[in-house]
Design an enzyme around this catalytic site. Structure first.
Site, PDB file in Angstrom:
ATOM      1  CG  ASP A  57      -0.179   0.002   2.533  1.00  0.00           C
ATOM      2  OD1 ASP A  57       0.989  -0.436   2.539  1.00  0.00           O
ATOM      3  OD2 ASP A  57      -0.745   0.430   3.549  1.00  0.00           O
ATOM      4  CD  GLU A  58       4.897   3.442   3.039  1.00  0.00           C
ATOM      5  OE1 GLU A  58       5.559   4.388   3.470  1.00  0.00           O
ATOM      6  OE2 GLU A  58       4.672   2.404   3.700  1.00  0.00           O
TER       7      GLU A  58
END
Length: 525
Positions: free
Chosen positions: A105-106
């Site tokens: 998610d990053e």
């Protein structure tokens, strides 16, 4: 340091919990906690609604339940999270060829390298466009930081949460960083932060004023020098599209301490198999096998063995991990086991004698080979249910953070007393009622809420766990029409028109179940 804010950092907001809320209409706007549901489970992600009660990542699940007893507690679904992550990373790849993923998610993006931005206005436009595209494609929100360096871009995305964008103009770094806590800077954890506090330094401005010599005296040359540079806003690290892997490992925490030496060895063998699958999936082999054992008193021991050459043979890794286990005293009980491989290489130089010996032992001991037969443990999903049942003693804690171990548990997999497992939060499909998700299970029953992304909150029904019409299924896309279900081939996309009929819990000829049953469980959300 760049003169334009062309380094972008994207961080999806409460990613796992937000994905669950998007997939389950009845949970939108409500506290959701994703993680291991066993007695020793930990929180992986908490929705912003749950965070208002003090729940946060890495918190023991038992503590989270005390703080937010009415939240929805779900087992992670990495099949869904990986599918959504791939969609997001594809959008980032359109902005630039230099994308540095940090997790599902990053990621960092070098906008200048892709020609997407060259000044403040174009960078801001690219960031806003990315947030709109993510929302349209996945239905989720992400926060964006834009700056002239990776450190400041990451700080910007953190300050922008949730669902925001912060652009830090080059030249304003020290003004922005000055009043922030020293813990804001990379590499300053609880221990370093406490050490600096005792020296009278609590803000980034304090570090800048202290000077490099003082920080070197307190923290050593390497750490002190880098920390002083960061306090001044300097960060020269480039965005790197491919980061070299240094090790591959898996680990599991158990609901209750393991005392049986045979069971401990079986778990080590199973972890070795999982580790090799991840090793092969990454295209590597490894030279050093590492065993991690956390005992009943929280003391953690590591043992390692270096082989004569890199290997990705499961038998060799399994045998090496077994030899390492023999040197560890486990009589008091074991709460965590882990197996890893380091010294990675992209080729294999097999030890043929070790391979032959491992295969001979596997042939002589059929139970050794059986540890690779699969089951829900391989996905790190555990045996826990929404009601807090402990199953066979495995929980989705550290092991649940291992997204590369295979598909979700099969509904045909047997749990205690031969009961099929239906992990809380996982997708199911019923022959008559269609798609839904497991709201809870236990006592040979499964409670399902029938709803899907984009629908209204659905109805609830309860079934027997061995109902042939009910099966686990692959997740549906969060935004209808954006692609087929994650992990499902086109040939599998259509559900058979005819399936066995469901047997109601209240059917007279059904053998009586445990006390506390309640009809078919139909109720409004």
């Amino acid at each position: 340091m760049r003169t334009a804010p062309t380094v972008l950092h994207l961080d999806m907001d409460a990613f796992f919990a937000a994905a669950e809320q998007a997939a389950k209409p009845s949970l939108r706007g409500k506290p959701v906690v994703v993680g291991g549901l066993g007695p020793r489970g930990v929180v992986s992600t908490a929705s912003y609604e749950a965070r208002r009660f003090g729940v946060h990542s890495a918190m023991p699940m038992a503590q989270a339940r005390r703080l937010a007893p009415n939240a929805a507690y779900l087992v992670p679904r990495f099949t869904l999270y990986r599918a959504v992550s791939e969609q997001v990373m594809e959008l980032l790849g359109r902005l630039s060829p230099l994308v540095e993923p940090l997790s599902l998610d990053e990621a960092f993006v070098d906008l200048e390298a892709g020609g997407s931005a060259h000044d403040t206005a174009s960078a801001l436009a690219a960031g806003e466009r990315l947030r709109r595209d993510i929302r349209a494609l996945t239905g989720l929100s992400g926060s964006v930081g834009l700056a002239g360096s990776k450190m400041l871009a990451k700080i910007g995305s953190e300050q922008a949460k949730p669902d925001g964008l912060l652009l830090i103009e080059p030249g304003t770094e020290r003004e922005l960083l000055g009043p922030m806590s020293v813990r804001t800077l990379p590499g300053v954890g609880p221990a370093t932060g406490e050490h600096l506090r005792r020296a009278g330094m609590t803000t980034v401005a304090d570090l800048a004023e202290a000077g490099e010599d003082e920080l070197v005296r307190l923290l050593g040359k390497a750490h002190g020098t880098s920390l002083h540079r960061m306090a001044l806003g300097h960060d020269e690290r480039p965005v790197v599209s491919e980061r070299e892997a240094k090790s591959v490992s898996v680990e599991d925490t158990f609901d209750t301490d393991l005392h049986d030496r045979v069971r401990v060895r079986t778990e080590v063998d199973r972890l070795a198999e999982r580790c090799v699958r991840r090793l092969r999936a990454s295209g590597h082999s490894g030279r050093t096998v590492v065993l991690k054992v956390r005992r009943y008193d929280f003391s953690t021991l590591t043992r390692s063995e270096t082989l004569r050459g890199p290997t990705d043979d499961p038998g060799v890794v399994r045998e090496a991990a077994g030899r390492l286990l023999e040197s560890v005293d486990t009589t008091g009980g074991v709460r965590l086991l882990g197996v890893g491989v380091t010294g990675l290489a992209d080729f294999t130089q097999e030890d043929l004698f070790a391979q032959a010996a491992a295969r001979e032992r596997a042939a002589e001991e059929p139970g050794t080979a059986a540890v690779a037969t699969g089951g829900p443990e391989e996905a790190g999903q555990g045996d826990a249910v929404a009601g807090g049942g402990a199953g066979q003693g495995r929980s989705a804690t550290e092991g649940a953070a291992d997204p590369g171990d295979g598909p979700p548990p099969s509904a045909g997999t047997s749990g205690p007393a031969g009961e099929r497992r239906f992990p809380a939060g996982h997708d199911v499909r019923h022959a008559e009622f269609g798609p839904g998700w497991v709201q809870g299970s236990g006592l040979r029953r499964v409670t399902v809420r029938f709803e899907e992304p984009g629908s209204a909150p659905g109805w609830v029904r309860t079934f027997w766990a061995d109902d042939p019409a009910l099966e686990l299924s692959e997740p549906l896309p969060l935004v209808p029409g954006t692609g087929r279900s994650p992990g499902r081939s086109p040939a599998q996309s259509s559900w058979p028109a005819s399936r066995p009929k469901s047997r109601s819990l209240s059917r007279p000829e059904r053998p009586p179940g445990p006390s506390g049953g309640s009809g078919d469980g139909r109720a409004r959300p």
